[in-house]
Design a protein around this motif. Structure first.
Motif, PDB file in Angstrom:
ATOM      1  N   ALA A  50       1.265   4.195  -3.019  1.00  0.00           N
ATOM      2  CA  ALA A  50       0.824   5.561  -2.366  1.00  0.00           C
ATOM      3  C   ALA A  50       2.272   6.527  -2.243  1.00  0.00           C
ATOM      4  O   ALA A  50       2.307   7.663  -1.459  1.00  0.00           O
ATOM      5  CB  ALA A  50       0.140   5.617  -1.280  1.00  0.00           C
ATOM      6  N   ASN A  51       3.466   6.038  -2.817  1.00  0.00           N
ATOM      7  CA  ASN A  51       4.570   6.694  -2.490  1.00  0.00           C
ATOM      8  C   ASN A  51       4.386   8.321  -3.077  1.00  0.00           C
ATOM      9  O   ASN A  51       5.121   9.321  -2.354  1.00  0.00           O
ATOM     10  CB  ASN A  51       5.628   6.101  -3.299  1.00  0.00           C
ATOM     11  CG  ASN A  51       5.766   6.041  -4.932  1.00  0.00           C
ATOM     12  OD1 ASN A  51       6.236   7.255  -5.236  1.00  0.00           O
ATOM     13  ND2 ASN A  51       5.244   5.426  -5.239  1.00  0.00           N
ATOM     14  N   ARG A  52       3.830   8.766  -4.106  1.00  0.00           N
ATOM     15  CA  ARG A  52       3.692  10.202  -4.514  1.00  0.00           C
ATOM     16  C   ARG A  52       2.930  10.910  -3.225  1.00  0.00           C
ATOM     17  O   ARG A  52       2.943  12.111  -3.180  1.00  0.00           O
ATOM     18  CB  ARG A  52       2.998  10.140  -5.908  1.00  0.00           C
ATOM     19  CG  ARG A  52       4.102   9.874  -6.889  1.00  0.00           C
ATOM     20  CD  ARG A  52       3.298   9.543  -8.381  1.00  0.00           C
ATOM     21  NE  ARG A  52       4.235   9.099  -9.289  1.00  0.00           N
ATOM     22  CZ  ARG A  52       4.828   8.145  -9.325  1.00  0.00           C
ATOM     23  NH1 ARG A  52       4.824   7.272  -8.494  1.00  0.00           N
ATOM     24  NH2 ARG A  52       5.717   8.165 -10.420  1.00  0.00           N
ATOM     25  N   VAL A  53       1.839  10.154  -2.955  1.00  0.00           N
ATOM     26  CA  VAL A  53       1.203  11.097  -1.730  1.00  0.00           C
ATOM     27  C   VAL A  53       1.951  11.032  -0.437  1.00  0.00           C
ATOM     28  O   VAL A  53       2.058  12.371   0.058  1.00  0.00           O
ATOM     29  CB  VAL A  53      -0.066  10.316  -1.514  1.00  0.00           C
ATOM     30  CG1 VAL A  53      -1.015  10.869  -0.268  1.00  0.00           C
ATOM     31  CG2 VAL A  53      -1.154   9.914  -2.668  1.00  0.00           C
ATOM     32  N   VAL A  54       2.730  10.275  -0.153  1.00  0.00           N
ATOM     33  CA  VAL A  54       3.731  10.305   0.951  1.00  0.00           C
ATOM     34  C   VAL A  54       4.607  11.466   0.555  1.00  0.00           C
ATOM     35  O   VAL A  54       5.027  12.197   1.537  1.00  0.00           O
ATOM     36  CB  VAL A  54       4.268   8.907   1.186  1.00  0.00           C
ATOM     37  CG1 VAL A  54       5.351   9.054   2.173  1.00  0.00           C
ATOM     38  CG2 VAL A  54       3.439   7.835   1.689  1.00  0.00           C
ATOM     39  N   ARG A  55       5.208  11.680  -0.481  1.00  0.00           N
ATOM     40  CA  ARG A  55       6.134  12.789  -0.591  1.00  0.00           C
ATOM     41  C   ARG A  55       5.459  14.060  -0.849  1.00  0.00           C
ATOM     42  O   ARG A  55       6.183  14.982  -0.590  1.00  0.00           O
ATOM     43  CB  ARG A  55       6.982  12.557  -2.076  1.00  0.00           C
ATOM     44  CG  ARG A  55       7.847  11.312  -2.071  1.00  0.00           C
ATOM     45  CD  ARG A  55       8.385  10.661  -3.405  1.00  0.00           C
ATOM     46  NE  ARG A  55       9.246   9.626  -3.180  1.00  0.00           N
ATOM     47  CZ  ARG A  55      10.423   9.550  -3.076  1.00  0.00           C
ATOM     48  NH1 ARG A  55      11.111  10.812  -2.752  1.00  0.00           N
ATOM     49  NH2 ARG A  55      11.186   8.408  -3.077  1.00  0.00           N
ATOM     50  N   ALA A  56       4.207  14.200  -1.277  1.00  0.00           N
ATOM     51  CA  ALA A  56       3.487  15.331  -1.254  1.00  0.00           C
ATOM     52  C   ALA A  56       3.262  16.070   0.025  1.00  0.00           C
ATOM     53  O   ALA A  56       3.222  17.064   0.096  1.00  0.00           O
ATOM     54  CB  ALA A  56       2.248  15.143  -2.233  1.00  0.00           C
TER      55      ALA A  56
ATOM     56  N   GLU B 123       0.804  -1.271  -0.026  1.00  0.00           N
ATOM     57  CA  GLU B 123      -0.053  -0.095   0.111  1.00  0.00           C
ATOM     58  C   GLU B 123       0.773   1.239  -0.056  1.00  0.00           C
ATOM     59  O   GLU B 123       0.582   2.132  -0.671  1.00  0.00           O
ATOM     60  CB  GLU B 123      -0.923   0.019   1.053  1.00  0.00           C
ATOM     61  CG  GLU B 123      -1.851   1.288   1.357  1.00  0.00           C
ATOM     62  CD  GLU B 123      -2.605   1.083   2.530  1.00  0.00           C
ATOM     63  OE1 GLU B 123      -2.143   1.339   3.662  1.00  0.00           O
ATOM     64  OE2 GLU B 123      -3.865   0.727   2.408  1.00  0.00           O
ATOM     65  N   ASN B 124       1.634   1.224   0.992  1.00  0.00           N
ATOM     66  CA  ASN B 124       2.796   2.305   0.778  1.00  0.00           C
ATOM     67  C   ASN B 124       3.477   2.609  -0.338  1.00  0.00           C
ATOM     68  O   ASN B 124       3.869   3.758  -0.796  1.00  0.00           O
ATOM     69  CB  ASN B 124       3.712   2.294   2.217  1.00  0.00           C
ATOM     70  CG  ASN B 124       4.322   3.496   2.733  1.00  0.00           C
ATOM     71  OD1 ASN B 124       5.420   3.927   2.191  1.00  0.00           O
ATOM     72  ND2 ASN B 124       3.594   4.190   3.308  1.00  0.00           N
TER      73      ASN B 124
ATOM     74  N   ARG C 175       5.662   4.162  10.985  1.00  0.00           N
ATOM     75  CA  ARG C 175       4.852   2.975  10.759  1.00  0.00           C
ATOM     76  C   ARG C 175       5.231   1.810  10.297  1.00  0.00           C
ATOM     77  O   ARG C 175       4.991   0.701  10.970  1.00  0.00           O
ATOM     78  CB  ARG C 175       3.149   3.551   9.865  1.00  0.00           C
ATOM     79  CG  ARG C 175       2.619   4.550  10.500  1.00  0.00           C
ATOM     80  CD  ARG C 175       1.469   4.915   9.495  1.00  0.00           C
ATOM     81  NE  ARG C 175       0.808   3.950   9.005  1.00  0.00           N
ATOM     82  CZ  ARG C 175      -0.014   3.808   7.961  1.00  0.00           C
ATOM     83  NH1 ARG C 175      -0.073   4.895   7.225  1.00  0.00           N
ATOM     84  NH2 ARG C 175      -0.805   2.909   7.826  1.00  0.00           N
ATOM     85  N   PHE C 176       6.203   1.816   9.478  1.00  0.00           N
ATOM     86  CA  PHE C 176       6.772   0.511   8.878  1.00  0.00           C
ATOM     87  C   PHE C 176       7.302  -0.155  10.114  1.00  0.00           C
ATOM     88  O   PHE C 176       7.526  -1.363  10.212  1.00  0.00           O
ATOM     89  CB  PHE C 176       7.903   0.819   7.766  1.00  0.00           C
ATOM     90  CG  PHE C 176       8.437  -0.223   7.509  1.00  0.00           C
ATOM     91  CD1 PHE C 176       7.935  -1.185   6.481  1.00  0.00           C
ATOM     92  CD2 PHE C 176       9.946  -0.442   7.558  1.00  0.00           C
ATOM     93  CE1 PHE C 176       8.648  -2.370   6.160  1.00  0.00           C
ATOM     94  CE2 PHE C 176      10.686  -1.483   7.303  1.00  0.00           C
ATOM     95  CZ  PHE C 176       9.920  -2.583   6.552  1.00  0.00           C
TER      96      PHE C 176
END
Length: 583
Positions: A204-210, A200-201, A220-221
């Protein structure tokens, strides 16, 4: 059916190879008694009695037995490895086929990472069980039984003394299996959770970076990773307590031979050669005892994995094919919703939906977020089943139609655009992979996608990143629209398909759609009135109900919710505009 019965249904297909392998193992494992026997003869006849002519015969026997055993043992291992790969292939194929048949509810309730772990880590535990655990359990059992039988032939008293350790061994085996089983089930659960989080992460890496949340996600990891580590440690602490016990039991067997066997030899009840022979059989007793703890661990890992795989496999979809589906060669496209209601998790999502549209007509559906627009189309495609009323296509309830034939006649450009890691041509031609390039090009032009595709360095051969990474939202929507049109469907569903394109592009797409939808039923779900204003019938949704219906002009003149939305999107309009429908 239990998980084990399900597993054995795959194992039966390879029963021939497995039986041959087990027979070979039984023979070569039983032959292990020859070496100690020959060693005893060498001591008694050659060393003690001085009959040196026995020496070369004994050496020849030892070498011949060694070559025979190693050769056939290699063959047995190959049979087990091939069987394990065959079981793995068949089981993975069966599970994947079942996953393809599951409905939306199943995927709503299961994380992608969890499902991936069933096809990877859990499957590998099954392969290891077939290739290694079954092989070694059988071999060690043959060794143990052969050694005990042969020791009885040498000296009954010594054999009975060895048997005294077996009840303690059985007790330890029972206790370890009882303790380690739940622990390994916890390990598999933590592994699935970790796998799901990582999948999932990464997606969603672009959301995390944004949002600059790298540190947050790392924490969390670390929690997920720590939970997995702790579960492994917890399981290891259990088997670490028992493996030394098996080692101790093996040592006790050696002590029995040294003390009691030595005493029998001193008394003359057993020759030195027999003592050496029993000592040779001793590893056939101690090796299974020392291996037992490890084999139990592997068996319990297998049990935890097969339980999780079967739990996923055994879930039956709510949406099922009818036992005797109504055969329709070609769907015309007449659609009717008759008193349709739909509820999920105790919440009513749609209530008393009624409308009908003829072949070649267009229906626009507009409404706020959560009003039930997409749910209507999900019911038409039979992704879910109605809880009240009926959805009819060409006068037949969709629950009576062949589900795959129904969906094959529907072209759907979904709200959440998903593109595969393939070329642009491959994504457009997904519904008909063998279609000629000219057809792909034609639908791309209809979706106003041909221009930007040809502007790319590799054109239609441009590789699309995962989920369409590298393309803009509007480009993905136009490729999705082209993919839906390529199927040449009787019913076309556009679920907010032009929300990410500019007004000029949307106009071009709508003009193109008019040419292809003359003999097809078109459903347009949108937030923008510009997307639905030319439809033959417009439904206005709110809180799962149709609150208004009519043409664009009729709804503007009614001055209700639709007119209010039009006012917010386009500003004030004059009396002339109102009388002309705002066009």
């Amino acid at each position: 059916m239990t998980a084990f019965k399900w597993f054995f249904s795959f194992l039966k297909k390879h029963a021939g190879k497995m039986c041959i392998g087990l027979f070979i193992i039984a023979v070569v494992s039983a032959m292990a008694v020859i070496n100690p026997k020959v060693s005893g003869i060498i001591v008694d006849q050659v060393i003690v009695a001085g009959k040196y002519e026995y020496l070369w015969k004994c050496v020849a026997i030892l070498l011949g037995v060694c070559l025979f055993r190693e050769g056939f043992q290699y063959l047995a291992q190959m049979l087990f490895e091939r069987s394990s790969q065959g079981v793995l292939f068949d089981m993975r194929d069966a599970v994947y086929r079942k996953l393809l048949r599951e409905d939306f509810t199943f995927y709503n309730n299961n994380r992608t990472g969890d499902l991936m772990s069933r096809q990877t880590g859990d499957m590998d535990a099954v392969r290891h069980f077939v290739a290694f655990v079954i092989y070694n359990v059988f071999r060690n059992c043959i060794w143990l039984l052969s050694a005990i039988v042969m020791i009885f032939f040498v000296n009954i008293k010594l054999a009975l003394m060895f048997l005294t350790v077996l009840p303690f061994t059985a007790l330890v085996v029972f206790l370890q299996m009882k303790a380690v089983g739940p622990a390994f089930a916890g390990v598999r659960q933590c592994f699935s959770s970790l796998n799901a989080y990582v999948q999932e992460n990464i997606a969603a890496n672009r959301v995390v970076r944004a949002f600059a949340k790298e540190r947050f996600e790392l924490n969390r990891f670390e929690k997920e990773n720590e939970a997995f580590r702790q579960s492994e440690i917890k399981a290891s602490k259990i088997w670490q307590r028992y493996v030394p016990i098996f080692e101790f039991i093996g040592t006790v067997v050696n002590v029995i031979l040294m003390i009691y066997g030595g005493l029998l030899t001193i008394r003359g009840e057993m020759s030195i050669g027999n003592f050496v022979t029993v000592n040779g059989y001793l590893w056939m007793l101690t090796n299974p005892l020392r291996m037992l703890g490890w084999l139990i661990n592997d068996a319990m890992r297998f049990k935890a994995s097969i339980d999780k795989i079967y739990k996923t496999f055994s879930v039956e979809p709510d949406i099922k094919l009818p036992s005797h589906p109504v055969e329709k060669q070609k769907i015309e496209g007449e659609v009717e919703f008759r008193n349709v209601s739909y509820s999920a998790h105790g919440e009513e999502i749609l209530h008393d939906i009624n409308f009908k549209t003829a072949k070649g007509k267009s229906v626009g559906i507009i409404g706020g977020t959560g009003s039930g627009k997409t749910t209507i189309m999900n019911l038409l495609c039979r992704f879910y089943d109605v809880t009240g009323g009926s959805v009819l296509v060409d006068g037949t309830d969709v629950r009576e139609l062949d589900m795959y034939n129904l969906r094959d006649n529907i072209g759907m450009a979904m709200q959440d655009v998903f593109l595969f890691s393939d070329t642009i041509e491959g994504n457009i031609a997904y519904g008909d992979p063998d279609c000629p390039f000219e057809k792909v090009e034609a639908v791309a032009k209809l979706a106003d996608a041909d221009g930007f595709i040809r502007a790319m360095p590799d054109g239609y051969d441009t590789m699309v990143g995962e989920r369409g990474v590298g393309l803009s939202g509007g480009q993905k929507q136009r490729i999705s629209l082209a993919r839906a049109l390529l199927k040449d469907p009787a019913i076309i569903i556009l679920d907010d398909t032009t929300s990410a394109v500019d007004m000029e592009t949307e106009t071009l797409i709508q003009q193109s759609l008019k040419t292809v939808s003359e003999n097809r039923t078109l459903f347009v779900i949108a937030y923008r009135i510009s997307s639905v204003k030319d439809c033959d019938q417009i439904l206005v949704m709110n809180e799962g109900k149709i609150i208004e219906r009519g043409t664009h002009r009729e709804l503007i003149e009614a001055g209700g919710y639709y007119a209010s939305v039009y006012h917010h999107q386009y500003g004030e309009f004059t009396a002339d505009e109102k009388s002309e429908g705002g066009n």
